[in-house]
Motif scaffolding. Structure first.
Motif, PDB file in Angstrom:
ATOM      1  N   ASN A 358     -21.794  98.620  -6.541  1.00 54.95           N
ATOM      2  CA  ASN A 358     -20.853  96.797  -7.606  1.00 54.95           C
ATOM      3  C   ASN A 358     -21.470  96.462  -7.934  1.00 54.95           C
ATOM      4  O   ASN A 358     -21.537  96.090  -9.356  1.00 54.95           O
ATOM      5  N   ASP A 359     -22.519  95.590  -7.246  1.00 53.57           N
ATOM      6  CA  ASP A 359     -23.144  94.485  -7.664  1.00 53.57           C
ATOM      7  C   ASP A 359     -24.373  95.281  -8.693  1.00 53.57           C
ATOM      8  O   ASP A 359     -24.197  94.455  -9.613  1.00 53.57           O
ATOM      9  N   LYS A 360     -25.110  96.314  -8.404  1.00 49.20           N
ATOM     10  CA  LYS A 360     -26.322  96.501  -9.302  1.00 49.20           C
ATOM     11  C   LYS A 360     -25.824  97.358 -10.472  1.00 49.20           C
ATOM     12  O   LYS A 360     -26.404  97.162 -11.425  1.00 49.20           O
ATOM     13  N   VAL A 361     -24.566  98.290 -10.420  1.00 46.28           N
ATOM     14  CA  VAL A 361     -24.200  99.378 -10.793  1.00 46.28           C
ATOM     15  C   VAL A 361     -22.732  99.407 -11.467  1.00 46.28           C
ATOM     16  O   VAL A 361     -22.779  99.614 -13.288  1.00 46.28           O
ATOM     17  N   GLY A 362     -21.915  98.857 -10.389  1.00 41.29           N
ATOM     18  CA  GLY A 362     -20.052  98.574 -10.960  1.00 41.29           C
ATOM     19  C   GLY A 362     -20.550  97.936 -12.160  1.00 41.29           C
ATOM     20  O   GLY A 362     -19.121  97.812 -13.212  1.00 41.29           O
ATOM     21  N   VAL A 490     -26.627  81.149 -20.979  1.00 42.91           N
ATOM     22  CA  VAL A 490     -25.378  82.259 -20.865  1.00 42.91           C
ATOM     23  C   VAL A 490     -23.829  82.474 -21.235  1.00 42.91           C
ATOM     24  O   VAL A 490     -23.117  82.279 -21.267  1.00 42.91           O
ATOM     25  N   GLN A 491     -23.653  81.969 -20.496  1.00 46.51           N
ATOM     26  CA  GLN A 491     -21.989  80.720 -19.936  1.00 46.51           C
ATOM     27  C   GLN A 491     -21.834  80.582 -21.307  1.00 46.51           C
ATOM     28  O   GLN A 491     -20.688  80.601 -21.676  1.00 46.51           O
ATOM     29  N   ALA A 492     -22.082  79.688 -21.660  1.00 49.12           N
ATOM     30  CA  ALA A 492     -21.748  78.438 -23.025  1.00 49.12           C
ATOM     31  C   ALA A 492     -21.881  79.639 -23.963  1.00 49.12           C
ATOM     32  O   ALA A 492     -20.592  79.806 -25.358  1.00 49.12           O
ATOM     33  N   LYS A 507     -17.542  89.395 -20.077  1.00 50.26           N
ATOM     34  CA  LYS A 507     -18.125  88.166 -18.790  1.00 50.26           C
ATOM     35  C   LYS A 507     -19.514  88.392 -18.353  1.00 50.26           C
ATOM     36  O   LYS A 507     -19.789  89.532 -17.907  1.00 50.26           O
ATOM     37  N   PRO A 508     -20.523  87.471 -18.565  1.00 49.59           N
ATOM     38  CA  PRO A 508     -21.954  87.409 -18.107  1.00 49.59           C
ATOM     39  C   PRO A 508     -22.280  87.834 -16.754  1.00 49.59           C
ATOM     40  O   PRO A 508     -21.122  87.598 -16.174  1.00 49.59           O
ATOM     41  N   VAL A 509     -22.780  88.910 -16.639  1.00 46.21           N
ATOM     42  CA  VAL A 509     -23.179  89.367 -14.990  1.00 46.21           C
ATOM     43  C   VAL A 509     -24.115  87.479 -14.859  1.00 46.21           C
ATOM     44  O   VAL A 509     -24.961  87.321 -14.756  1.00 46.21           O
ATOM     45  N   LEU A 575     -26.525  90.094 -21.640  1.00 52.18           N
ATOM     46  CA  LEU A 575     -26.203  89.318 -23.719  1.00 52.18           C
ATOM     47  C   LEU A 575     -25.880  91.659 -23.436  1.00 52.18           C
ATOM     48  O   LEU A 575     -24.813  90.886 -24.897  1.00 52.18           O
ATOM     49  N   SER A 576     -26.170  91.692 -23.393  1.00 53.60           N
ATOM     50  CA  SER A 576     -25.468  93.573 -23.248  1.00 53.60           C
ATOM     51  C   SER A 576     -24.020  93.607 -23.524  1.00 53.60           C
ATOM     52  O   SER A 576     -23.586  94.663 -24.467  1.00 53.60           O
ATOM     53  N   PRO A 577     -23.232  93.298 -23.348  1.00 54.76           N
ATOM     54  CA  PRO A 577     -21.820  93.710 -23.485  1.00 54.76           C
ATOM     55  C   PRO A 577     -21.186  93.047 -24.397  1.00 54.76           C
ATOM     56  O   PRO A 577     -20.873  93.317 -25.248  1.00 54.76           O
TER      57      PRO A 577
END
Length: 646
Positions: A358-362, A490-492, A507-509, A575-577
């Motif tokens: 979940n952490d790496k690919v999810g 990033v969150q900003a 949502k940012p990773v 920032l990809s999403p």
């Protein structure tokens, strides 16, 4: 629980890993099919696939000599041979740390590493990459006598001078080692053993680590600081007839107890040899009271829950399995430990691996689903707007065009701001990666080796080591500060687009150095505890001190290397999403304007426009349906995005 039941648990876990791997392969194929992949995503998927396919469940057994540990391993895993396969008779016990697994590529064998390799700087992990450094004995699994004879080599010793034993870190005064009249002592012939054996449990991915005695743990830092911590479970074996002795307590405090504080690893305490309490003149109730009293005492001394303590008789369990005596097997109480290994340890490992997936690919899969959901939602909105328009009401259509152009203007301004923020983030992300520079780390390590080589005293070496640990800690702390600043930026950026354009799905990773900092702190604490352990007398010799510090520094470097790699991937993908949603939103505005223009100029009817949008929507729904199959396959504990509107 029988061997077959443990095998079923391990087999189910292996099948589950295969299912997750197939889901990730399907996701990669989905990305390729629709041209949505990137080098970073492909690397993340490849890395996760390797982790899934190479994952093994390691159970480490630790005990002082004469606690019946090797007999326990025989009873748990090798009773089907019909003999005592590993040497566990009085005076013939395993003398070197031993790893038992199944090597499908190279068959059945015993590989033995000479004790003399302790004089070299090369770590065990490096030796494992060079088969030519080991003496190999091929195993004939159709010949029990041949295997028994081969396994006896694990107990081989040789007689050397006290000076040579001291140089190897295997002798110090006041450690109880007996010196012969000629000034010689017995030491193990072998430093480490690797055994490949086609046992069904080992074929399903189980690895057994057998650690023989406090001296072995106290003189082989890599075993204590690297191999034991990498195990999914540690089984600490005591003798029920003696209870917790001083040497047992030394091993527990200095090498084993830390496992109880980690939720990611299992820790079981075995009270072996309960058959010494069996008394034909004593009824079962009295025997139960005696055993419970010993369990209660052990739990208080070791400060563990009674549920983690398993009173058993490995000797009687092995006999029961060989003779197919279920009553004796039940009396031996071994099935309770087998249930723990089959249920708790395997289940715990599956949960951990699912969290890693979940952490790496999810998050990547979820991002893809969110982008598709946003696209479908936007097209549905456009369709709803157009279906509510009177094709003859040109004023309404023009109003929609004006509204859309204003939206486009605001959006383009936001995109310009985004590009500026993206450039700032790129600089910040580069600062983060540079703060974890491997060149800087390796420079510190090389200088430390030079300083240690010129330090002829233990005090001098300790001073050098304190400096390198402080330097590495400073690197991690500096990176932690930069990571916090970068995360806020990033969150900003995400919050701005969420507030202005409703990009709530993206949502940012998260990235934090805290995990790596904690790993370093724990490593340094373990290294210091090791140096201050009951085996400290051995550590006064430079060869063992150098090996200790070499192990600590090597593991510290691995932690920073992983942090550098994760920070690099995070900076490239964080920032990809948002980028995908920005592109899709821009395309949606342009498409909306073009369709309104065609309607306004009467070059296309409203019905034709609606049909065109419906044609665009159909393949998106198909893409989402294919992705949903991947999400369903990953559903074993994963957080699945909400399904887009149908």
């Amino acid at each position: 629980m029988s061997d077959d039941q443990i095998q079923e648990r391990l087999h189910a876990y292996r099948e589950w890993r295969g299912q997750i791997a197939q889901a990730l392969q399907s996701y990669r194929a989905w990305l390729d099919k629709y041209g949505l992949g990137s080098p970073q995503e492909d690397e993340s998927i490849t890395s996760m696939l390797h982790s899934l396919m190479s994952d093994r469940i390691t159970v480490a057994f630790a005990a002082e000599f004469s606690r019946g540990k090797t007999e326990l391993i025989n009873a748990l895993f090798f009773a089907q041979t019909g003999v005592r396969l590993l040497p566990s008779s009085p005076g013939r016990t395993t003398m070197c740390p031993t790893e038992i697994f199944f090597d499908k590529a190279h068959g059945s064998y015993i590989r033995l590493l000479s004790i003399d390799t302790r004089l070299n700087d090369m770590p065990l992990s490096e030796y494992k990459l060079h088969a030519e450094s080991w003496m190999q004995i091929d195993l004939d699994c159709n010949s029990i006598p041949q295997m028994q004879h081969a396994f006896k080599e694990l107990a081989a010793v040789k007689r050397v001078s006290v000076a040579e034993a001291t140089q190897l870190g295997l002798y110090a005064e006041d450690t109880g080692t007996q010196v012969a009249e000629d000034g010689t002592v017995d030491i193990p012939c072998w430093r480490h053993a690797l055994i490949s054996f086609p046992h069904p449990l080992l074929q399903e991915g189980l690895t057994i680590l057998d650690t023989p005695g406090l001296n072995a743990l106290g003189s082989e830092p890599e075993l204590t600081l690297s191999m034991l911590p990498s195990a999914q479970a540690v089984v600490f074996v005591l003798a029920a007839d003696t209870g917790v002795t001083k040497s047992d307590m030394d091993m527990w405090q200095n090498h084993v107890r830390g496992f109880g504080a980690s939720r990611s690893r299992g820790l079981a305490v075995v009270l072996n040899k309960i058959d010494a309490m069996w008394d034909e003149l004593q009824d079962e109730t009295a025997l139960e009271r005696t055993i419970h009293k010993q369990v209660d005492s052990t739990a208080k001394i070791l400060e563990v829950d009674e549920k983690a303590i398993f009173p058993i008789s490995a000797k009687q369990a092995l006999l029961a399995k060989i003779k197919h005596d279920p009553a004796l097997l039940g009396k031996s109480r071994l099935p309770s430990l087998e249930r723990y290994l089959g249920d708790d340890v395997v289940s715990q490992r599956r949960t951990i691996m699912m969290n890693v997936v979940n952490d790496k690919v999810g998050g990547l899969v979820q991002d893809s689903a969110n982008v598709l959901a946003a696209q479908i939602k936007e097209l549905d909105k456009q369709l709803a707007d157009l279906r509510g328009v009177d094709s003859n009401n040109h004023a309404t259509i023009k109003g929609l065009m004006v509204e859309t152009r204003e939206q486009q203007g605001r959006y383009m301004t936001s995109v310009e701001d985004f590009q500026a923020s993206r450039r700032v983030l790129s600089v910040q992300a580069r600062m983060l990666v540079d703060s974890l520079s491997l060149e800087r780390v390796d420079g510190i390590i090389k200088q430390t080796r030079r300083d240690m080589a010129s330090s002829l005293t233990t005090i001098g070496m300790k001073g050098v080591m304190k400096k390198v640990l402080d330097d590495l800690h400073a690197i991690a702390n500096r990176a932690g500060d930069i990571a916090g600043e970068t995360q806020q930026l990033v969150q900003a950026i995400y919050k701005k687009f969420e507030e202005e354009h409703g990009f709530a799905a993206a949502k940012p990773v998260q990235f934090s150095m805290r995990k790596y900092q904690l790993d370093l702190e724990q490593l340094f604490a373990e290294g210091e505890a090791f140096r201050n352990s009951a085996s400290a007398a051995l550590l006064e010799q430079s060869v063992v001190i150098q090996r200790l510090y070499g192990t600590v520094v090597a593991r510290a470097r691995d932690i920073i290397v992983q942090a550098n790699k994760d920070a690099t991937n995070w900076g490239a993908m964080v920032l990809s999403p948002l980028v995908l949603q920005i592109k899709d939103h821009k395309k949606a505005i342009e498409t909306r304007l073009e369709m309104l223009r065609k309607i306004s100029e009467s070059t296309q009817t409203l019905d034709e426009t609606i049909a065109e949008l419906e044609q665009q929507l159909a393949p998106l729904r198909q893409q989402y349906g294919e992705l949903e199959d991947v999400l369903n396959a990953l559903r074993g504990g994963a957080e699945i995005p909400q399904k887009a509107a149908a």
